[in-house]
Design a protein around this motif. Structure first.
Motif, PDB file in Angstrom:
ATOM      1  N   ASP A 163      13.472 -35.121  51.032  1.00 31.83           N
ATOM      2  CA  ASP A 163      12.287 -36.185  51.034  1.00 31.83           C
ATOM      3  C   ASP A 163      12.659 -37.295  50.042  1.00 31.83           C
ATOM      4  OD1 ASP A 163      11.877 -35.331  48.161  1.00 31.83           O
ATOM      5  OD2 ASP A 163      10.704 -33.741  48.754  1.00 31.83           O
ATOM      6  N   SER A 164      11.397 -38.362  49.999  1.00 36.71           N
ATOM      7  CA  SER A 164      11.779 -39.549  49.524  1.00 36.71           C
ATOM      8  C   SER A 164      11.961 -39.462  47.987  1.00 36.71           C
ATOM      9  CB  SER A 164      10.389 -40.587  49.846  1.00 36.71           C
ATOM     10  OG  SER A 164       9.448 -39.884  49.470  1.00 36.71           O
ATOM     11  N   ARG A 167      15.383 -37.936  46.933  1.00 40.38           N
ATOM     12  CA  ARG A 167      16.356 -39.068  47.495  1.00 40.38           C
ATOM     13  C   ARG A 167      16.418 -40.249  46.310  1.00 40.38           C
ATOM     14  NH1 ARG A 167      18.099 -39.257  53.197  1.00 40.38           N
ATOM     15  NH2 ARG A 167      18.977 -41.152  52.924  1.00 40.38           N
TER      16      ARG A 167
END
Length: 204
Positions: A163-164, A167
């Motif tokens: 997920d962001s 990341r």
């Protein structure tokens, strides 16, 4: 300096062989960019020693690596399939990157525990890979690569499935690896990964 010089490879029946050529210095990241089937994963396997080129050479600090076995090359890798041993715990999988016989010192154990905390997996050391999500498995594989402390990191879509938030966290850890002198060869479809991590781009 890592130098890839006229590295030629073709699979059986392939009409037009690939010819790879680039160089990158320690502390820098080169991003390998191209459509599916353009040769990104093939290049990674050539660098790692899992494929044998028809011609050309791979040089590290002026010395040829072409005829070195994979375990003799100063590289660590994270490929898309994660390569975790299903019967070993998370901490054992990471420990194999530090010592292939798992003869770990208390300092090594502490490094594994700190590393798991740094990638958001504190307390996961005793779990088996089958108990993890795809993104969590990828974090374990990436942490193992970082703790091996080889001068060259080969990363094939290393942040896929995250997920962001994860990341962003791992990008910062990879940037830290660069400041410590790591040379990163990154294959990624993600433009933001390339913009944040790469010093140069090789388009296939």
């Amino acid at each position: 300096m890592l130098e890839v010089k006229n590295l030629v490879f073709a699979y059986p029946g392939q009409e037009s062989p690939w010819n790879f050529q680039f160089s990158v210095a320690p502390g820098q990241c080169i991003a390998i960019h191209g459509a599916s089937g353009s040769g990104k994963s093939t290049l990674m396997n050539l660098l790692a020693g899992f494929l044998e080129p028809q011609s050309g050479d791979i040089l590290w600090q002026g010395e040829s690596l072409r005829y070195c076995a994979p375990w003799q090359r100063p590289m660590t890798s994270v490929f898309q399939e994660h390569n975790l041993f299903e019967h070993l715990s998370v901490e054992a999988n990471i420990g194999l990157g530090i010592h292939p016989g798992l003869k770990l010192t208390p300092k090594d154990q502490q490094a594994i525990e700190r590393g798991l905390q740094s990638v958001g997996l504190g307390g996961f050391g005793k779990r088996l890979p089958g108990d993890l999500s795809g993104g969590q498995r990828q974090r374990v594989a990436l942490l193992r690569a970082m703790l091996r402390k080889q001068p060259i990191m080969l990363l094939d879509e290393p942040l896929t499935g995250l997920d962001s938030e994860a990341r962003a966290l791992l990008r910062q850890l990879l940037l830290k690896q660069k400041t410590q002198g790591a040379l990163i060869v990154l294959a990624s479809h993600d433009e933001e990964d390339r913009l944040i991590l790469a010093d140069s781009v090789c388009r296939l």
